[in-house]
Design an enzyme around this catalytic site. Structure first.
Site, PDB file in Angstrom:
ATOM      1  N   LYS A  57       2.553 -37.629  -1.477  1.00  0.00           N
ATOM      2  CA  LYS A  57       3.050 -37.766  -2.846  1.00  0.00           C
ATOM      3  C   LYS A  57       3.682 -39.131  -3.118  1.00  0.00           C
ATOM      4  O   LYS A  57       3.762 -39.562  -4.278  1.00  0.00           O
ATOM      5  CB  LYS A  57       4.084 -36.671  -3.130  1.00  0.00           C
ATOM      6  CG  LYS A  57       3.528 -35.263  -3.148  1.00  0.00           C
ATOM      7  CD  LYS A  57       2.890 -34.925  -4.456  1.00  0.00           C
ATOM      8  CE  LYS A  57       2.586 -33.446  -4.581  1.00  0.00           C
ATOM      9  NZ  LYS A  57       2.007 -33.110  -5.891  1.00  0.00           N
ATOM     10  N   SER A  82       8.742 -28.909  -6.697  1.00  0.00           N
ATOM     11  CA  SER A  82       9.340 -28.036  -5.683  1.00  0.00           C
ATOM     12  C   SER A  82       9.775 -28.811  -4.458  1.00  0.00           C
ATOM     13  O   SER A  82      10.425 -28.267  -3.579  1.00  0.00           O
ATOM     14  CB  SER A  82       8.345 -26.951  -5.270  1.00  0.00           C
ATOM     15  OG  SER A  82       7.199 -27.529  -4.671  1.00  0.00           O
TER      16      SER A  82
END
Length: 318
Positions: A57, A82
């Site tokens: 990410k 999350s």
């Protein structure tokens, strides 16, 4: 956000690669004889668990944040996640020297919450639903005027995530297949853009938990289907597939393979024990997909993107 909804081109991915190269790691590709014997084929792992923040990410977040104008940057950035995207935004913002506001569900893994706060981001908790995440994010943006860095429904994110596949195929151009997990779809869509451009003959699959199979059902239906359960151990895959990634995935993915919770846990433990490598449950999903379908992958060189290694060691599934 509308200006970042266009499907990125391969050239956009190459630009992203040049932007992030001073900040992101070129992650290693590892193999294991024990894994190959278990799978009945040759598997190559692109180890994004060794990326900054412990997950792929960082690529997308870094690309998005370092393409902000100076005026946008002064107002900070905001997102919901999350965990891994939250960490990525927090660190990329810290490197650029700007403020980050992150909305996280109450059930996010503690290890990821701690990391986000450790990078200096301001965390706001919400109920563990997509509606709550997006509603809370909108409230934060109204107060701060920060720029939203969406976890996956953003062309800058998709382009950044696709740089992993560019590196993968630069180092291993003979791969027959690449498999990634699919949650919001940013990694799978970016991988499709990269891999199908570099080698049009390559197969690209997504892998998803059976009990959180909105991407699988969406592909079969031809339109986005709702998430029916977020009860999977693969916490990074609990989110709804995004409209932008799905517009790419539906036209180019070869298939999406689903696996059971028991198979995810078994594959995760096998990699931990036989490769001495910590991987998250989310990236055990494509490993389980190969383990479960030896006939589909027999005789191939299969690339799997190991998406992250941020595991709550106090809450292991065995």
């Amino acid at each position: 956000m509308s200006e970042y909804q266009a499907i990125p081109s391969f050239d956009d991915l190459k630009v992203a690669h040049s932007i992030i190269q001073d900040h992101a790691h070129v992650t290693p590709v590892l193999t294991s004889k024990a894994v190959n014997e278990r799978a009945g084929t040759s598997i190559y792992f692109k180890c994004e668990n060794f990326q900054k923040v412990g997950a792929f990410k960082f690529r997308g977040a870094c690309n998005a944040i370092f393409t902000l104008t100076d005026e946008e940057a002064t107002k900070g950035v905001a997102t919901h996640s999350s965990g891994n995207h939250a960490q990525a935004v927090a660190l990329a913002a810290k490197i650029r020297g700007i403020k980050a506001y992150v909305v996280m569900p109450k059930n996010a893994p503690k290890v990821k919450v701690n990391a986000v706060q450790g990078y200096g981001a301001e965390v706001t908790f919400c109920e563990p639903t997509l509606e709550a995440r997006e509603g809370t994010l909108n409230e934060v943006v109204e107060k701060t005027n920060a720029t939203i860095i969406h976890p996956y429904n953003d062309s800058r994110i998709v382009a950044g995530q696709g740089t992993s596949a560019i590196e993968f195929l630069e180092s291993h151009p003979d791969l027959d297949t690449i498999i990634t997990p699919v949650g919001g779809g940013g990694l799978l869509s970016g991988t499709l853009i990269a891999a199908k451009h570099i080698n049009p003959a390559i197969k690209v699959y997504g892998a998803e938990p059976e009990i959180a199979d909105d991407s699988y059902r969406s592909l079969k239906a031809g339109s986005i289907q709702p998430v029916l359960s977020t009860a999977t151990i693969a916490d990074g895959l609990r989110t709804q597939i995004g409209a932008l990634p799905f517009s790419i995935i539906k036209d180019h993915v070869d298939d999406i393979i689903t696996v059971s919770e028991a198979d995810i846990i078994e594959a995760m433990r096998f990699i931990w024990e036989r490769m001495n490598m910590i991987i998250e449950a989310s990236c055990a999903v494509p490993v389980a997909a190969v383990f479960n379908h030896p006939e589909k992958f027999k005789g191939q060189q299969v690339g799997i993107i190991i998406t992250g290694g941020n595991v709550d060691l106090g809450n292991l599934p065995w």
